[in-house]
Design an enzyme around this catalytic site. Structure first.
Site, short mmCIF file in Angstrom:
data_model
loop_
_atom_site.label_atom_id
_atom_site.label_comp_id
_atom_site.label_asym_id
_atom_site.label_seq_id
_atom_site.Cartn_x
_atom_site.Cartn_y
_atom_site.Cartn_z
N GLY A 15 0.84 -1.21 0.00
CA GLY A 15 0.00 0.00 0.00
C GLY A 15 0.87 1.25 0.00
N ARG A 25 13.42 9.80 -3.55
CA ARG A 25 14.30 10.95 -3.83
C ARG A 25 15.60 10.85 -3.04
NH1 ARG A 25 15.04 15.68 -0.94
NH2 ARG A 25 15.49 17.59 -2.12
N VAL A 27 17.00 8.20 -1.73
CA VAL A 27 17.84 7.09 -2.20
C VAL A 27 18.60 7.50 -3.45
CG1 VAL A 27 17.76 4.78 -3.25
CG2 VAL A 27 16.44 5.24 -1.17
N ARG A 76 0.91 -5.17 -5.10
CA ARG A 76 1.17 -6.35 -4.27
C ARG A 76 1.28 -7.51 -5.25
NH1 ARG A 76 -2.96 -3.65 -1.06
NH2 ARG A 76 -2.01 -2.84 0.83
N ASP A 107 6.20 -5.04 5.89
CA ASP A 107 6.95 -6.26 6.19
C ASP A 107 6.85 -7.31 5.08
OD1 ASP A 107 4.32 -6.67 6.83
OD2 ASP A 107 4.69 -7.27 8.92
N THR A 135 4.44 2.62 5.71
CA THR A 135 3.03 2.22 5.69
C THR A 135 2.27 3.11 6.66
OG1 THR A 135 1.45 0.55 6.50
CG2 THR A 135 3.71 0.26 7.20
N ASP A 137 0.01 2.21 8.44
CA ASP A 137 -0.47 1.40 9.56
C ASP A 137 0.48 1.44 10.77
OD1 ASP A 137 -2.49 0.63 7.80
OD2 ASP A 137 -1.38 -1.16 7.15
N ASP A 139 2.68 -0.63 11.50
CA ASP A 139 2.58 -1.97 12.09
C ASP A 139 3.81 -2.85 11.81
OD1 ASP A 139 2.21 -2.26 9.38
OD2 ASP A 139 0.50 -3.61 9.52
N ARG A 181 -5.02 -1.85 9.01
CA ARG A 181 -4.93 -3.30 8.78
C ARG A 181 -5.27 -4.03 10.09
NH1 ARG A 181 -0.05 -6.62 6.03
NH2 ARG A 181 1.13 -5.51 7.58
N ALA A 196 -11.64 11.56 21.22
CA ALA A 196 -12.80 10.69 20.94
C ALA A 196 -13.49 10.25 22.23
CB ALA A 196 -12.34 9.47 20.16
N HIS A 260 -9.49 5.05 1.80
CA HIS A 260 -8.21 5.33 1.14
C HIS A 260 -7.81 6.79 1.15
CE1 HIS A 260 -9.09 1.26 -0.18
NE2 HIS A 260 -7.79 1.14 -0.39
N ARG A 263 -4.60 7.48 2.75
CA ARG A 263 -3.31 7.13 2.13
C ARG A 263 -2.76 8.24 1.25
NH1 ARG A 263 -4.04 1.14 1.01
NH2 ARG A 263 -3.51 1.54 -1.14
O1 F6P Z 1 -1.51 -1.25 4.60
C1 F6P Z 1 -2.10 -0.06 4.23
C2 F6P Z 1 -3.58 -0.24 4.06
O2 F6P Z 1 -4.14 1.01 3.68
C3 F6P Z 1 -4.32 -0.80 5.26
O3 F6P Z 1 -4.57 0.17 6.25
C4 F6P Z 1 -5.56 -1.35 4.63
O4 F6P Z 1 -6.06 -2.42 5.41
C5 F6P Z 1 -5.07 -1.84 3.31
O5 F6P Z 1 -3.85 -1.16 3.04
C6 F6P Z 1 -6.02 -1.60 2.17
O6 F6P Z 1 -5.49 -2.19 1.05
P1 F6P Z 1 -6.00 -1.92 -0.46
O7 F6P Z 1 -5.30 -0.69 -0.93
O8 F6P Z 1 -5.56 -3.11 -1.19
O9 F6P Z 1 -7.47 -1.71 -0.39
#
Ligand code: F6P
Length: 335
Positions: A15, A25, A27, A76, A107, A135, A137, A139, A181, A196, A260, A263
């Site tokens: 993602g 840039r 690198v 991916r 990862d 990422t 996430d 994570d 994720r 919240a 999204h 992102r």
């Molecule tokens: O890993 C980044 C991420 O945006 C996660 O938060 C989410 O679960 C996943 O990718 C969504 O993936 P896709 O872009 O394949 O919908």
């Protein structure tokens, strides 16, 4: 004797995350400053399989530090999981004369890089691989911070601040699902930042009465008439949570899945700086003979970790942050 690094492939995989361009840039420019050529591999590992590349120089990465997404595209790759796919990728590495690959992603990206390097060794080809964690996430077990996380938090916060305005006017409850994720880092940071009413994360087993009903009840008794429930996608079921709130306490929430949008966007200062530092450090590490490695952060400092060891690492979830969140919401006082 160590193999001299003359040409590096750089790719983004998994993602996308804001700051990936800044890392590419860094690198390319760090390599250029050492007289090393860079080849951009497009569309993640698929680019190596399909011979999809672009030569890069210092000017090809001008004016991208501020851009979200990734100019190299990302994907991916299922095919790359197979040895046959890795062999095709290695043929491209050989064709292009790559001595090293710097992979920017999560990862899964790094596991793929390590497998490629091992497969190369079986075929008597030395291919050094380095990973840069990116990422939204956050994570990745070996790194306290991953590129893109701060920007994604800021994007989610901006959206939720807007939602709050309308929730407040209509005295409503909002159930907002954020990405992450299987992890709750994004939800926790966003929840803390927006104040919240309740935050649901996969790291804490859901107890609906304790984690949702009681939080809303206390907020109501403290005089609040609008509520913000932030839920990590890893918990699942924003619609069900909303329905249960309606069924059990008669409040009719509105559900928003941020998706999204988190992102995208221009990377924050933190993501630009981290990406620049990590990109520079990755080039330095492989040219100084660090071998397969991941450039990570530990307590705010950059560290270079041996890749295989790094991939076994786990990080503890910030439960202290969750406790702070609980203490600071307007529903914490004793009844
Ligand atoms: O890993 C980044 C991420 O945006 C996660 O938060 C989410 O679960 C996943 O990718 C969504 O993936 P896709 O872009 O394949 O919908």
């Amino acid at each position: 004797m160590e193999k001299q690094i003359r040409r590096i492939g750089v790719l983004t995989s998994g993602g996308d995350a804001p700051g990936m361009n800044a890392a590419v840039r860094a690198v390319v420019r760090a390599a250029g400053s050492k007289g090393i050529e860079c080849i951009g591999i497009r569309r993640g590992w698929n680019g190596l399989i399909n011979n999809d590349f672009v030569r890069m120089d210092t000017s090809s990465v001008s004016h991208i530090i501020n851009k979200g997404g990734t100019l190299l595209y990302t994907a991916r790759s299922e095919e790359f999981r197979q040895v046959s796919g890795q062999d095709k990728a290695l043929s491209t590495c050989r064709l292009l004369g790559l001595d090293a690959i710097i992979a920017i992603g999560g990862d899964g990206t790094f596991r793929g890089a390590l497998e490629l390097s091992r497969r190369a060794a079986e075929l008597n080809y030395t291919l050094t691989v380095a990973g840069i964690p990116a990422t939204i996430d956050n994570d990745i077990g070996c790194s306290h911070y991953t590129i893109g996380f701060d920007t994604a938090c800021n994007t989610a916060i901006e959206c939720i601040d807007k939602l709050r305005d309308t929730m407040q006017s209509h005295e409503r409850c909002s159930v907002v699902e954020v990405m992450g994720r299987h992890a709750g880092y994004l939800a926790l940071h966003v929840g803390l930042s927006v104040g919240a009413t309740a935050v649901l994360i996969p790291e804490r087993k859901l107890d609906f009465e304790r984690d949702v009903v009681e939080k809303i009840r206390r907020a109501r008794l403290a005089g609040t008439t609008h509520y913000m429930v932030v839920i990590a996608e890893g918990v699942g079921g924003a619609m069900e949570i909303s329905q249960r709130i309606k069924d059990e306490i008669g409040i009719d929430p509105r559900v928003t899945v941020l998706g999204h949008i988190q992102r995208g966007g221009s990377p924050s200062a933190q993501d630009r700086v981290t990406a620049s530092r990590m990109g520079y450090a990755a080039v330095k590490a492989i040219t100084e003979g660090a071998g397969n490695c991941i450039v990570a952060t530990k307590s705010g400092q950059l560290v270079t970790l041996e890749m295989e060891e790094a991939l076994k690492m786990k990080k503890d979830f910030d439960m202290g942050g969750y406790q702070i969140l609980e203490a600071l919401t307007n529903n914490c006082g004793r009844l």
